[in-house]
Scaffold this motif. Structure first.
Motif, short mmCIF file in Angstrom:
data_model
loop_
_atom_site.label_atom_id
_atom_site.label_comp_id
_atom_site.label_asym_id
_atom_site.label_seq_id
_atom_site.Cartn_x
_atom_site.Cartn_y
_atom_site.Cartn_z
N VAL A 52 -24.78 73.63 -84.97
CA VAL A 52 -24.65 73.17 -86.05
C VAL A 52 -24.78 73.99 -87.42
O VAL A 52 -24.46 73.91 -88.33
N GLU A 53 -25.24 75.46 -87.32
CA GLU A 53 -25.69 76.30 -87.68
C GLU A 53 -24.31 76.85 -88.04
O GLU A 53 -24.08 76.87 -89.49
N GLU A 54 -23.02 77.01 -87.18
CA GLU A 54 -21.77 77.46 -87.62
C GLU A 54 -20.75 76.36 -88.50
O GLU A 54 -20.11 76.51 -89.25
N ILE A 55 -21.40 74.87 -88.27
CA ILE A 55 -20.14 73.84 -88.18
C ILE A 55 -21.21 73.48 -90.16
O ILE A 55 -19.65 74.73 -90.95
N CYS A 56 -22.13 74.43 -90.83
CA CYS A 56 -22.97 74.53 -91.57
C CYS A 56 -21.66 75.08 -92.31
O CYS A 56 -22.08 75.28 -93.66
N SER A 57 -21.86 76.31 -92.03
CA SER A 57 -21.17 77.65 -92.55
C SER A 57 -20.26 77.49 -92.93
O SER A 57 -19.48 77.62 -93.61
#
Length: 71
Positions: A52-57
């Protein structure tokens, strides 16, 4: 339909997570995560949080300001 994507996340050849992502919904600067599933043996290991952090980035780089997750 061109704004709707099914995304797989892999570790080598193994599918570890899947997501349904809609760009520009419900507002132009918002992405909507319709579902997000992590393989059961890999749950509770922080993998989902990292994805999810990678998706947000990635979405931020593309100009999206919000990510909504279906509940």
């Amino acid at each position: 339909m061109e704004d709707k994507h099914y995304v797989g996340f892999f570790s080598g050849a193994a599918l570890v997570a899947a997501a349904d992502l809609i760009e520009g919904y419900p507002q132009e600067d918002t992405a909507f995560l319709g579902f997000f599933m992590v393989a059961q043996p890999l749950q509770a290991q922080g993998i989902a949080s990292g994805i999810v952090e990678e998706i947000c980035s990635a979405l931020s780089i593309c100009g999206f300001r919000r990510l909504r997750l279906v509940w």
